[in-house]
Scaffold this motif. Structure first.
Motif, PDB file in Angstrom:
ATOM      1  N   GLY A  45      18.489  59.724  42.078  1.00  0.00           N
ATOM      2  CA  GLY A  45      16.785  60.095  42.094  1.00  0.00           C
ATOM      3  C   GLY A  45      16.925  58.686  40.712  1.00  0.00           C
ATOM      4  N   ARG A  46      18.170  58.153  40.235  1.00  0.00           N
ATOM      5  CA  ARG A  46      17.690  57.379  38.904  1.00  0.00           C
ATOM      6  C   ARG A  46      17.412  55.873  39.568  1.00  0.00           C
ATOM      7  NH1 ARG A  46      23.604  58.035  36.708  1.00  0.00           N
ATOM      8  NH2 ARG A  46      24.437  57.015  38.325  1.00  0.00           N
ATOM      9  N   THR A  47      16.646  55.472  39.218  1.00  0.00           N
ATOM     10  CA  THR A  47      16.802  53.596  39.709  1.00  0.00           C
ATOM     11  C   THR A  47      17.580  52.732  39.245  1.00  0.00           C
ATOM     12  OG1 THR A  47      15.682  53.172  37.043  1.00  0.00           O
ATOM     13  CG2 THR A  47      14.529  53.429  39.180  1.00  0.00           C
ATOM     14  N   MET A  48      18.012  51.763  40.013  1.00  0.00           N
ATOM     15  CA  MET A  48      19.109  50.332  39.622  1.00  0.00           C
ATOM     16  C   MET A  48      18.514  49.289  39.894  1.00  0.00           C
ATOM     17  SD  MET A  48      22.411  52.468  42.555  1.00  0.00           S
ATOM     18  CE  MET A  48      22.261  53.060  41.942  1.00  0.00           C
ATOM     19  N   PRO A  49      19.010  48.304  38.775  1.00  0.00           N
ATOM     20  CA  PRO A  49      19.017  46.756  38.988  1.00  0.00           C
ATOM     21  C   PRO A  49      18.712  46.394  40.229  1.00  0.00           C
ATOM     22  CG  PRO A  49      20.472  47.140  37.339  1.00  0.00           C
ATOM     23  CD  PRO A  49      20.399  48.647  37.856  1.00  0.00           C
ATOM     24  N   THR A  50      17.793  45.137  40.864  1.00  0.00           N
ATOM     25  CA  THR A  50      18.113  44.639  42.093  1.00  0.00           C
ATOM     26  C   THR A  50      18.886  44.119  42.368  1.00  0.00           C
ATOM     27  OG1 THR A  50      15.736  44.218  41.497  1.00  0.00           O
ATOM     28  CG2 THR A  50      16.875  42.951  43.710  1.00  0.00           C
ATOM     29  N   GLY A  51      19.413  43.760  41.817  1.00  0.00           N
ATOM     30  CA  GLY A  51      21.514  42.865  41.506  1.00  0.00           C
ATOM     31  C   GLY A  51      22.038  43.515  41.515  1.00  0.00           C
ATOM     32  N   ARG A  52      22.049  45.330  41.518  1.00  0.00           N
ATOM     33  CA  ARG A  52      23.343  45.782  41.965  1.00  0.00           C
ATOM     34  C   ARG A  52      22.425  46.496  43.167  1.00  0.00           C
ATOM     35  NH1 ARG A  52      24.684  50.752  37.691  1.00  0.00           N
ATOM     36  NH2 ARG A  52      25.230  48.447  35.924  1.00  0.00           N
ATOM     37  N   PHE A 105      24.384  44.572  46.247  1.00  0.00           N
ATOM     38  CA  PHE A 105      25.639  44.411  45.771  1.00  0.00           C
ATOM     39  C   PHE A 105      25.862  45.686  47.178  1.00  0.00           C
ATOM     40  CE2 PHE A 105      29.539  46.216  43.802  1.00  0.00           C
ATOM     41  CZ  PHE A 105      30.786  45.275  44.339  1.00  0.00           C
ATOM     42  N   TRP A 106      25.383  46.755  46.303  1.00  0.00           N
ATOM     43  CA  TRP A 106      25.982  48.182  47.847  1.00  0.00           C
ATOM     44  C   TRP A 106      25.521  48.035  48.710  1.00  0.00           C
ATOM     45  CZ3 TRP A 106      29.852  51.037  46.109  1.00  0.00           C
ATOM     46  CH2 TRP A 106      29.920  50.783  44.733  1.00  0.00           C
ATOM     47  N   ALA A 107      24.487  47.231  48.832  1.00  0.00           N
ATOM     48  CA  ALA A 107      23.588  46.474  49.974  1.00  0.00           C
ATOM     49  C   ALA A 107      24.765  46.209  51.251  1.00  0.00           C
ATOM     50  CB  ALA A 107      22.842  46.443  50.532  1.00  0.00           C
ATOM     51  N   VAL A 157      27.964  45.536  50.103  1.00  0.00           N
ATOM     52  CA  VAL A 157      29.509  46.608  50.093  1.00  0.00           C
ATOM     53  C   VAL A 157      29.730  47.128  52.039  1.00  0.00           C
ATOM     54  CG1 VAL A 157      30.963  47.845  49.750  1.00  0.00           C
ATOM     55  CG2 VAL A 157      30.081  46.392  48.225  1.00  0.00           C
ATOM     56  N   MET A 158      28.057  47.783  51.703  1.00  0.00           N
ATOM     57  CA  MET A 158      28.082  48.961  53.304  1.00  0.00           C
ATOM     58  C   MET A 158      28.263  48.227  54.327  1.00  0.00           C
ATOM     59  SD  MET A 158      25.338  51.602  51.234  1.00  0.00           S
ATOM     60  CE  MET A 158      25.711  53.078  52.477  1.00  0.00           C
ATOM     61  N   LEU A 159      27.136  47.157  54.440  1.00  0.00           N
ATOM     62  CA  LEU A 159      27.432  45.743  55.905  1.00  0.00           C
ATOM     63  C   LEU A 159      28.889  46.038  55.969  1.00  0.00           C
ATOM     64  CD1 LEU A 159      25.696  45.048  57.796  1.00  0.00           C
ATOM     65  CD2 LEU A 159      25.095  43.259  56.253  1.00  0.00           C
ATOM     66  N   ALA A 160      29.692  45.164  54.713  1.00  0.00           N
ATOM     67  CA  ALA A 160      30.802  44.904  55.046  1.00  0.00           C
ATOM     68  C   ALA A 160      31.759  45.946  55.697  1.00  0.00           C
ATOM     69  CB  ALA A 160      31.032  44.313  53.831  1.00  0.00           C
ATOM     70  N   ILE A 161      31.463  47.148  54.922  1.00  0.00           N
ATOM     71  CA  ILE A 161      32.453  48.392  56.067  1.00  0.00           C
ATOM     72  C   ILE A 161      32.068  48.664  57.061  1.00  0.00           C
ATOM     73  CG2 ILE A 161      32.504  50.333  55.534  1.00  0.00           C
ATOM     74  CD1 ILE A 161      32.132  50.084  52.862  1.00  0.00           C
ATOM     75  N   TYR A 162      30.716  48.969  57.434  1.00  0.00           N
ATOM     76  CA  TYR A 162      29.886  49.078  58.722  1.00  0.00           C
ATOM     77  C   TYR A 162      30.342  47.893  59.615  1.00  0.00           C
ATOM     78  CZ  TYR A 162      26.871  49.147  62.611  1.00  0.00           C
ATOM     79  OH  TYR A 162      26.702  48.626  64.166  1.00  0.00           O
ATOM     80  N   LEU A 163      31.211  46.753  59.655  1.00  0.00           N
ATOM     81  CA  LEU A 163      31.388  45.397  60.119  1.00  0.00           C
ATOM     82  C   LEU A 163      33.056  45.011  60.759  1.00  0.00           C
ATOM     83  CD1 LEU A 163      28.980  42.031  58.736  1.00  0.00           C
ATOM     84  CD2 LEU A 163      28.603  43.724  61.749  1.00  0.00           C
TER      85      LEU A 163
END
Length: 565
Positions: free
Chosen positions: A538-545, A548-550, A552-558
């Motif tokens: 539920g907590r907010t995260m910085p846009t850069g982070r 980054f995680w998006a 990483v998840m796209l790379a794992i999917y590919l």
């Protein structure tokens, strides 16, 4: 409909409603006039089904007359007249209203021709009689009235179950002679017996009746138990188990009565004892025995009411109930004492009294049917009754050790009611053949023969000698209260069990609620830790982070897609 207007309960029911609005002389006229009109209706109506009505697939018969119902209706009307006369100045209008409604419903049972009508009036009778007890207005009366109502509502449930089973198995609602040979009929018998004071529910009579007012107990003594005798005589003549039940009631009432120190409570035990004679006779079941049972019921209503009127007068004038508080009252209450003695002789079956004319038939029936052991026990029971009510009651209240009390005689209307019933006790005993003409079966029986009289005198003299010898050499130590009876199970043990269950169920309820509360709080805390402002989800995260995680998840999917495609 015109026949229904002649139903003997209607004048008394209308009178009960008028009593609520009238005062003074008008109220007295209604109280005395209604029973007389009812008595006239009893003898104006022809025998047979006088009114019927269709209900579902059955035919109800609320008004059916024969010699048995006429006999009970006659004595009920006489009792209503004497009871209202005795209670003429009773200030509790609720008691007068309830008592007369109670009488009207009792007449409803007597004239009912089917089981459904019997049950309806049976239950309304229980509610009205409980109101008579409640109307005394004391804490003990309220408690006793609740116990009375509890027992009778239980009996009503048993009776209703029996009637429902009988209707389901036979398809008939007719109230005719039967035997307790099926479960529904056994339940009907049990429901009827409960109102006689039969074991194990005998204690409700001495528990509740004495808590009514001085006049309320007079009404209560006459109708509930005797209506039960009526339905047993009509429904279960010859049911042999009644012999054993009746004999138990006889000696139960005598033993507890002899030990009792409360005069009114002792007469409550005496009611059980006397009804035991009637139940025994119904169990024998011959025409002579049934005549004896219903004649005994007729005579008993009169002499027991006379005894309760006499002790009620003493209670009314002194405010005391215990034998140990009485003594020597004959000096200032001679008329009350004489009436009480006549009642005591009558209940003891003294020759040339109503009790002798009635009870002699039951003993004769037992002997003729070769129930010799029953005959001996009935004789022993008669001796016990004389010891209990015939001597003990009279001795400790009016004679014996002088208590120093000097109460005057009760008011004129109370004395008149007692004299009226005392005259009836003697008249029935002196003229038994005229009385026997009221009975349901014709018979050729003479009670006042030399052998009957000599035998009865021997029994009573032996009993009287035993009392005075016991009194002289051992004394008569009356206890203040004798309460160890079957009602201990629901008054003491049952109360403790109920309180224990209530406390334990309360603890269990609190424990369950506490556990549920803890579970809910734990769930809320877990959700809050995961999805709250500081939770990982539920907590907010910085846009850069986030970017980054998006990636990483796209790379794992590919990568996965490349490996497996």
């Amino acid at each position: 409909m015109s026949s229904l207007l002649l139903h003997p309960s209607l004048p008394i029911l209308i009178g009960a409603l008028l009593v609520l609005r009238l005062t003074g002389t008008a109220r007295s006229v209604v109280l005395l006039g209604a029973p007389l009109i009812s008595l006239a209706f009893v003898w104006m109506t022809a025998e047979g089904v006088l009114f019927s009505i269709s209900y579902m697939e059955w035919t109800l018969e609320p008004f059916k007359t024969d010699k048995l119902s006429r006999l009970f209706a006659t004595v009920f009307a006489l009792m209503a007249l004497a009871g209202n006369l005795y209670a003429l100045k009773q200030e509790r209008v609720l008691e007068l209203f309830a008592a007369n409604v109670y009488i009207a419903f009792s007449l409803g049972v007597v004239f009912a021709g089917d089981l459904i009508t019997v049950f309806i009036f049976w239950e309304m009778m229980a509610l009205a009689s409980a109101t008579v007890i409640f109307s005394a207005g004391t804490d003990t009366a309220r408690a006793a009235g609740l116990r009375y109502l509890l027992v009778h509502l239980f009996g009503g449930v048993v009776l209703m179950a029996g009637i429902a089973g009988e209707v389901a198995s036979t398809g008939s609602i007719a109230f005719t002679s039967m035997l307790p040979d099926t479960l529904p009929r056994a339940l009907i018998l049990a429901g009827f017996l409960l109102n006689t004071g039969a074991p194990p529910f005998s204690a409700w009579v001495p528990d509740s009746y004495p808590e009514a007012s001085y006049s309320g107990m007079v009404f209560l003594s006459a109708f509930t138990t005797k209506t039960a005798v009526y339905v047993l005589a009509r429904g279960f003549p010859g049911a042999e188990i009644l012999i054993f039940v009746g004999l138990f009631m006889i000696f139960y009432g005598i033993i507890y009565g002899l030990c009792e120190n409360n005069a009114r409570k002792m007469l409550g035990y005496s009611i059980v004892n006397q009804v035991g004679f009637m139940v025994t006779a119904i169990g024998i079941g011959t025409t002579l025995a049934i005549n004896g049972a219903v004649a005994h019921a007729f005579a008993h209503i009169i002499y027991k009411a006379l005894l309760i009127m006499a002790t009620g007068s003493v209670f009314y004038m002194t405010g005391k109930r215990k034998f140990t508080e009485y003594g020597g009252l004959f000096r200032t209450m001679p008329l009350t004492a004489i009436c009480c003695i006549i009642g005591g002789l009558s209940i003891s079956a003294f020759p040339f009294t109503s009790g002798f004319a009635a009870k002699a038939m039951t003993s004769e029936a037992a002997y003729l049917e070769q129930y010799y052991w029953v005959w001996y026990l009935l004789a022993a029971g008669t001796a016990g009754v004389f010891l209990d009510v015939g001597i003990k009651l009279q001795y400790f209240v009016f004679f014996g050790k002088d208590s120093g009390l000097r109460p005057p005689e009760p008011p004129l209307h109370m004395r008149t009611a007692m004299v009226f019933f005392a005259i009836l006790c003697v008249a029935i005993g002196v003229l038994p053949q005229q009385f026997y003409q009221l009975l349901p079966f014709e018979q050729d029986y003479a009670p006042n023969t030399p052998d009957h009289i000599v035998t009865q005198f021997q029994i009573l003299l032996f009993s009287g000698a035993a009392f005075f010898l016991f009194l002289k050499y051992y004394g008569w130590h009356l206890v203040n209260s004798l309460t160890l009876d079957f009602d201990w199970l629901y008054r003491v043990l049952g109360k403790k069990i109920a309180l224990s269950l209530t406390q334990n169920s309360g603890s269990a309820r609190d424990s369950i609620i506490d556990d549920l509360s803890k579970g809910v709080r734990s769930t809320i805390q877990t959700l809050q830790s995961r999805h709250g402002p500081s939770g990982i989800l539920g907590r907010t995260m910085p846009t850069g982070r986030m970017a980054f995680w998006a990636i990483v998840m796209l790379a794992i999917y590919l990568l996965v897609d490349f490996v497996y495609m």
